[in-house]
Scaffold this motif. Structure first.
Motif, PDB file in Angstrom:
ATOM      1  N   VAL A   1      -4.703   6.700   1.513  1.00 40.69           N
ATOM      2  CA  VAL A   1      -5.209   5.721   0.595  1.00 40.69           C
ATOM      3  C   VAL A   1      -4.256   4.494   0.575  1.00 40.69           C
ATOM      4  O   VAL A   1      -4.818   3.369   0.550  1.00 40.69           O
ATOM      5  CB  VAL A   1      -4.930   6.255  -0.826  1.00 40.69           C
ATOM      6  N   SER A   2      -3.034   4.550   1.013  1.00 44.20           N
ATOM      7  CA  SER A   2      -2.077   3.356   1.161  1.00 44.20           C
ATOM      8  C   SER A   2      -2.491   2.482   2.164  1.00 44.20           C
ATOM      9  O   SER A   2      -2.216   1.328   2.189  1.00 44.20           O
ATOM     10  CB  SER A   2      -0.875   3.760   1.405  1.00 44.20           C
ATOM     11  N   LEU A   3      -3.533   2.899   2.980  1.00 45.05           N
ATOM     12  CA  LEU A   3      -3.698   2.399   4.464  1.00 45.05           C
ATOM     13  C   LEU A   3      -4.743   1.183   4.023  1.00 45.05           C
ATOM     14  O   LEU A   3      -5.051   0.548   4.830  1.00 45.05           O
ATOM     15  CB  LEU A   3      -3.986   3.058   5.565  1.00 45.05           C
ATOM     16  N   VAL A   4      -5.421   1.618   2.998  1.00 41.64           N
ATOM     17  CA  VAL A   4      -6.736   0.606   2.581  1.00 41.64           C
ATOM     18  C   VAL A   4      -6.219  -0.692   2.221  1.00 41.64           C
ATOM     19  O   VAL A   4      -6.912  -1.491   2.618  1.00 41.64           O
ATOM     20  CB  VAL A   4      -7.388   1.148   1.375  1.00 41.64           C
ATOM     21  N   THR A   5      -4.943  -1.006   1.673  1.00 43.97           N
ATOM     22  CA  THR A   5      -4.435  -2.070   1.246  1.00 43.97           C
ATOM     23  C   THR A   5      -4.298  -3.258   2.729  1.00 43.97           C
ATOM     24  O   THR A   5      -4.834  -4.239   2.519  1.00 43.97           O
ATOM     25  CB  THR A   5      -3.178  -2.054   0.386  1.00 43.97           C
ATOM     26  N   PRO A   6      -3.756  -2.570   3.666  1.00 45.75           N
ATOM     27  CA  PRO A   6      -3.596  -3.513   4.735  1.00 45.75           C
ATOM     28  C   PRO A   6      -5.105  -3.717   5.499  1.00 45.75           C
ATOM     29  O   PRO A   6      -5.087  -4.892   6.154  1.00 45.75           O
ATOM     30  CB  PRO A   6      -2.608  -2.715   5.682  1.00 45.75           C
TER      31      PRO A   6
ATOM     32  N   GLY B   1       1.047  -1.388  -0.068  1.00 54.96           N
ATOM     33  CA  GLY B   1       0.173   0.069   0.031  1.00 54.96           C
ATOM     34  C   GLY B   1       0.735   1.286   0.247  1.00 54.96           C
ATOM     35  O   GLY B   1       0.404   2.320  -0.521  1.00 54.96           O
ATOM     36  N   LEU B   2       1.841   1.306   0.772  1.00 55.89           N
ATOM     37  CA  LEU B   2       2.728   2.633   0.922  1.00 55.89           C
ATOM     38  C   LEU B   2       3.474   2.699  -0.524  1.00 55.89           C
ATOM     39  O   LEU B   2       3.949   3.905  -0.510  1.00 55.89           O
ATOM     40  CB  LEU B   2       3.765   2.278   1.952  1.00 55.89           C
TER      41      LEU B   2
ATOM     42  N   LEU C   1       1.725 -11.789  -5.353  1.00 54.88           N
ATOM     43  CA  LEU C   1       0.535 -10.704  -5.411  1.00 54.88           C
ATOM     44  C   LEU C   1       1.158  -9.511  -4.835  1.00 54.88           C
ATOM     45  O   LEU C   1       0.530  -8.533  -5.256  1.00 54.88           O
ATOM     46  CB  LEU C   1      -0.773 -11.450  -4.766  1.00 54.88           C
ATOM     47  N   ALA C   2       1.432  -9.547  -3.510  1.00 52.71           N
ATOM     48  CA  ALA C   2       2.049  -8.250  -2.644  1.00 52.71           C
ATOM     49  C   ALA C   2       3.031  -7.481  -3.658  1.00 52.71           C
ATOM     50  O   ALA C   2       2.816  -6.192  -3.625  1.00 52.71           O
ATOM     51  CB  ALA C   2       2.701  -8.474  -1.511  1.00 52.71           C
ATOM     52  N   LEU C   3       3.863  -8.262  -4.546  1.00 52.10           N
ATOM     53  CA  LEU C   3       5.108  -7.595  -5.089  1.00 52.10           C
ATOM     54  C   LEU C   3       4.250  -6.867  -6.316  1.00 52.10           C
ATOM     55  O   LEU C   3       4.521  -5.595  -6.663  1.00 52.10           O
ATOM     56  CB  LEU C   3       6.121  -8.575  -5.703  1.00 52.10           C
ATOM     57  N   ALA C   4       3.512  -7.551  -7.047  1.00 54.83           N
ATOM     58  CA  ALA C   4       2.689  -7.173  -7.959  1.00 54.83           C
ATOM     59  C   ALA C   4       1.651  -6.046  -7.819  1.00 54.83           C
ATOM     60  O   ALA C   4       1.786  -4.956  -8.570  1.00 54.83           O
ATOM     61  CB  ALA C   4       1.821  -8.120  -8.870  1.00 54.83           C
ATOM     62  N   ILE C   5       1.119  -5.991  -6.642  1.00 56.78           N
ATOM     63  CA  ILE C   5       0.263  -4.987  -6.303  1.00 56.78           C
ATOM     64  C   ILE C   5       1.038  -3.680  -5.870  1.00 56.78           C
ATOM     65  O   ILE C   5       0.579  -2.486  -6.335  1.00 56.78           O
ATOM     66  CB  ILE C   5      -0.554  -5.256  -5.004  1.00 56.78           C
ATOM     67  N   ALA C   6       2.430  -3.771  -5.207  1.00 60.62           N
ATOM     68  CA  ALA C   6       3.264  -2.759  -5.144  1.00 60.62           C
ATOM     69  C   ALA C   6       3.722  -1.947  -6.211  1.00 60.62           C
ATOM     70  O   ALA C   6       3.579  -0.774  -6.294  1.00 60.62           O
ATOM     71  CB  ALA C   6       4.626  -3.204  -4.391  1.00 60.62           C
TER      72      ALA C   6
END
Length: 233
Positions: free
Chosen positions: A162-167, A6-7, A126-131
């Motif tokens: 906005v970045s906090l929405v992912t976690p 998210g960050l 998935l986490a890497l792709a989303i980042a």
């Protein structure tokens, strides 16, 4: 890992703020890039995942809800500005992009949680792709906000929220996995509808108005970036 993914939205915003307020040509490219990323994510990721998880009966209402939500938000932001100036138009665009990305990040967090629920390495990938997805999205949010006159600290603060929405989505996903995955198709489709509205009503028209060749180049670059992520990550 969901928090770091998210960050990366903030990283995209920092890149824009360090380079300075983009000019007409670079702004057209940034908006086209964001349009390409969002459109490719909708077509290649969100809609197929929603259809696979819940079928057309769940995907279509969710997609319509996302479209209507963003259209209503657009109307609300325009209510007190019958003839908005350029600065306000860019601010509104930035807020709409931020709202769409937030809706997009919620199912992304859910997807990360689901990936880590599998016995494979799907979660970290998935986490890497989303980042990587979130970096140009952060740039797309920061560029119009900066062009609209918002202070750098406020731009970063909004991207941070906005970045906090992912976690948060990841935490919610872990709870839902313990109960039922029934909500996931609708959330994925709603995010697709919201992002589709942003591309069609905001990003692409403004990018093409500023500089059509660079807008098309950005659209192609954003699309190819998502295709590459889907093929190799």
């Amino acid at each position: 890992m969901a928090l770091l993914a998210g960050l990366s939205t903030c990283l995209g915003a920092v890149l824009v703020l360090v380079w300075g307020r983009p000019g007409r040509r670079s702004f057209a490219f940034f908006l086209g890039l964001a349009a390409g990323v969002m459109l490719a994510v909708v077509v290649l990721d969100l809609l197929p995942a929603s259809l696979n998880a819940g079928g057309l009966s769940r995907a279509l209402p969710g997609f319509a809800a996302g479209l209507l939500f963003m259209a209503a938000l657009d109307l609300c932001l325009n209510k007190d500005q019958p003839v908005p100036g350029v600065g306000y138009r860019y601010l509104k665009m930035g807020y709409l992009i931020a709202a769409g990305i937030a809706l997009h990040d919620l199912p992304e967090g859910l997807a990360i949680a689901a990936g880590f629920g599998e016995p494979s390495r799907l979660g970290p990938l998935l986490a890497l792709a989303i980042a990587l997805h979130n970096i140009p999205e952060g740039m797309a949010t920061a560029a119009p906000l900066s062009a609209g006159g918002l202070a750098p600290g406020q731009v970063l603060a909004l991207n941070g929220l906005v970045s906090l929405v992912t976690p948060f989505g990841c935490w919610l996903g872990m709870l839902l996995l313990q109960a039922s995955p029934v909500f996931l198709p609708s959330l994925l489709a709603m995010a697709a509808g919201a992002m589709g509205y942003i591309v069609a009503a905001q990003l692409w028209p403004e990018s093409h108005r500023l500089h059509p060749p660079l807008a098309r180049l950005g659209l192609l670059g954003g699309t190819l970036l998502v295709v590459w992520l889907n093929l190799f990550l």
